[in-house]
Scaffold this motif. Structure first.
Motif, PDB file in Angstrom:
ATOM      1  N   SER A 288       0.835  -1.208   0.000  1.00 18.95           N
ATOM      2  CA  SER A 288       0.000   0.000   0.000  1.00 18.95           C
ATOM      3  C   SER A 288       0.865   1.251   0.000  1.00 18.95           C
ATOM      4  O   SER A 288       0.569   2.223  -0.704  1.00 18.95           O
ATOM      5  CB  SER A 288      -0.907   0.040   1.229  1.00 18.95           C
TER       6      SER A 288
ATOM      7  N   ASP B  97      -5.380  -0.407  -4.990  1.00 20.49           N
ATOM      8  CA  ASP B  97      -4.851  -0.999  -3.756  1.00 20.49           C
ATOM      9  C   ASP B  97      -5.864  -1.981  -3.182  1.00 20.49           C
ATOM     10  O   ASP B  97      -6.835  -1.581  -2.548  1.00 20.49           O
ATOM     11  CB  ASP B  97      -4.522   0.095  -2.736  1.00 20.49           C
ATOM     12  N   GLU B  98      -5.655  -3.253  -3.432  1.00 25.47           N
ATOM     13  CA  GLU B  98      -6.567  -4.322  -2.972  1.00 25.47           C
ATOM     14  C   GLU B  98      -8.026  -3.966  -3.217  1.00 25.47           C
ATOM     15  O   GLU B  98      -8.835  -3.917  -2.296  1.00 25.47           O
ATOM     16  CB  GLU B  98      -6.329  -4.612  -1.488  1.00 25.47           C
TER      17      GLU B  98
END
Ligand SMILES: Nc1ncnc2c1ncn2[C@@H]1O[C@H](COP(=O)(O)OP(=O)(O)OP(=O)(O)O)[C@@H](O)[C@H]1O
Ligand SMILES: [Mg+2]
Lengths: 229, 264
Positions: free
Chosen positions: B63, B183-184
């Motif tokens: 991240s 991000d995810e």
């Protein structure tokens, strides 16, 4: 009870009770508008990325919040007006009124700032990050994304500040001559000492009539406008 | 070291167009959170049209890497360039650069007090200064493309997670970004909603969008990625094509990591 009612009748007939409360309402109205503006600016300073602005905002809040309102009022009337001879209007009563609004504004702006900041804390950090990620810089992000959500989260504490302001508007006259509710109360007691309970109940009720709707309205609005997440 | 060029020739998953010039370049990037060294000498180049998947254990710095690329996180040393331009420090120039880098968050982060349509038009109107009618028309096209046009008038909280994330992708695309960071994007979603978001991302990859995607979705990596980067403890430990990485990882850390995510 019937006794009180006849005493109320006599008081209303002799004195301009609504007129006195009207002065408090006007003081509150203008001070509320100006302190909302100043408080918002202060809150922006405190959440801004610029350290010197944060410091200035924090100092303002800490100093003004910890100074008694009577001290601020006395300072304005005695030091600014009487000593420095700075006046805001040629009319004597107007001058008092304007200094009163200024004193109430600078004092309550500190509380408005803190109310808005508590509102900002209800806005998840991701909102500001998403705003920055699409290319909004600090002020547009604050104006378009953060503050609109912060105000909705701050309605209850802002309402409490407004109620405090309404009640504190009586302090203005601790140092002035214009006739608002608390001066009128003093005057009544001086000449009608035997009516003391009726007079007290009259003013307590008068403020309750003004304050309760503010409380009800802010509770309603803060539920109504809450941001669903 | 030129990973991009190597992958064009050897990568079986590489899609149609050959990769362009470097678009995102990280050189010797270091970042600390206090004592914690979260990014260690990161060197990474992503070429125009490339789809890079970043995987790694929790806390490995994925991240932080993503967020450093549009300066939501500052770095301590090293250099990050987007399209040849070093990341500006602050102010207008930084805001302008961020407008060119789309970002999709794990938690969607749709503007909670704005409608779906307003979420998508806000950037084009307020940042790009587009006329609102034109922005609205394009926003509806994008919402249609991600399959949520019929939700345009609703508030974000009225939509499912999968729908919200597709709106977030449309919001980023509305800025016409040069590169998209994810991000995810599916890890906060219920399982039945993951595919609707991944399908949108695969389509985007096939259209040639440059993408950096932190995800553990191997299906997506296999279908869309040119390259997989494996991070551990703030370092890039291994880089390979998706096929190579998932079938024959070289490092012990990667083998260990894959055995854990496969056992789920
Ligand atoms: N704002 C912060 N302050 C302090 N430490 C942080 C901060 N953000 C992240 N960290 C730490 O930095 C390290 C890297 O975090 P990062 O979020 O980049 O990892 P990640 O690979 O994305 O992990 P995950 O898979 O759990 O999302 C972690 O140890 C994390 O605890
Ligand atoms: Mg992460």
């Amino acid at each position: 009870m019937g006794d009180f009612l006849s005493q109320f009748g006599e008081l209303f007939a002799t004195y301009d009770v609504p007129g006195a409360f009207w002065v408090n309402i006007q003081l509150t109205f203008w001070a509320a508008i100006f302190s909302l503006v100043l408080g918002t600016v202060l809150a922006l300073m405190r959440i801004s990325p610029i350290a010197s602005l944060q410091w200035a905002g924090t100092s303002y809040v800490n100093i003004l919040r910890n100074t008694p309102l009577t001290v601020i009022m006395t300072f304005l009337f005695l030091a600014v007006w009487t000593q420095l001879q700075i006046t805001l209007s040629d009319d004597f009563a107007q001058n008092f009124f304007r200094f009163g609004v200024i004193g109430l504004t600078v004092y309550h702006a500190a509380f408005v700032c803190e109310a808005i900041r508590s509102g900002v804390n209800t806005v998840p950090l991701g909102q500001a990050e998403a705003a920055r990620a699409i290319g909004l810089s600090f002020l547009p992000a604050a104006r378009l994304i953060i503050l609109p959500q912060a105000f909705r989260g701050a309605i209850a504490p802002l309402g409490n500040t407004l109620i405090a302001l309404l009640k504190n508007s009586t302090v203005v006259v601790a140092v002035s001559v214009s006739t608002e509710a608390s001066t009128l109360m003093r005057e009544m007691i001086e000449s009608n000492a035997n009516f003391i309970y009726a007079i007290f109940i009259l003013f307590a009720l008068g403020f309750a009539v003004l304050v309760i709707p503010v409380g009800l309205l802010t509770t309603y609005l803060s539920n109504r406008l809450a941001v669903r997440r | 070291m030129d990973h991009g060029a190597a992958t064009t020739t050897t990568d079986p998953a590489a899609t149609s167009a050959p990769l362009g010039p470097p678009l995102v370049e990280l050189k010797d990037v270091n970042k600390h959170f206090g004592e914690l060294h979260v990014l260690k000498d990161i060197d990474l180049t992503v070429r125009k049209g490339e789809v890079l998947v970043v995987v790694g254990p929790s806390g490995s710095g994925k991240s932080t890497l993503c967020r450093a690329i549009n300066r939501l996180e500052t770095i301590d040393s090293g250099e990050i360039r987007i399209d040849g331009v070093p990341l500006p420090e602050e102010g207008k120039a930084l805001a302008k650069l961020r407008a060119d880098v789309g970002m999709v968050f794990q938690a969607f982060n749709l503007f909670a007090h704005k409608t779906i349509l307003e979420n998508v038009t806000l950037g084009p109107v307020k940042v790009r200064r587009e006329r609102s009618a034109a922005a609205k028309e394009r926003a509806l096209e994008l919402l249609d493309r991600v399959g949520v046009k019929n939700q345009a008038g609703k508030m974000p909280a009225q939509l499912s997670g999968g729908q919200q994330q597709r709106v977030a992708i449309a919001r980023a695309l509305a800025m016409k970004p040069k590169v998209m960071l994810f991000d995810e994007p599916t890890s906060a979603l219920d399982p039945e909603m993951i595919n609707e978001v991944l399908d949108v991302m695969v389509a985007l990859a096939k259209e040639g969008m440059t993408m950096i995607v932190v995800t553990h979705e191997m299906g997506f990596a296999r279908k869309a990625a040119n390259r997989v980067v494996f991070m551990a403890d703030g370092q890039i430990v291994e880089e390979a094509t998706p096929e190579e990485f998932f079938t024959a990882p070289k490092s012990a850390r990667a083998k260990d990591f894959l055995s854990k995510i496969l056992s789920h």
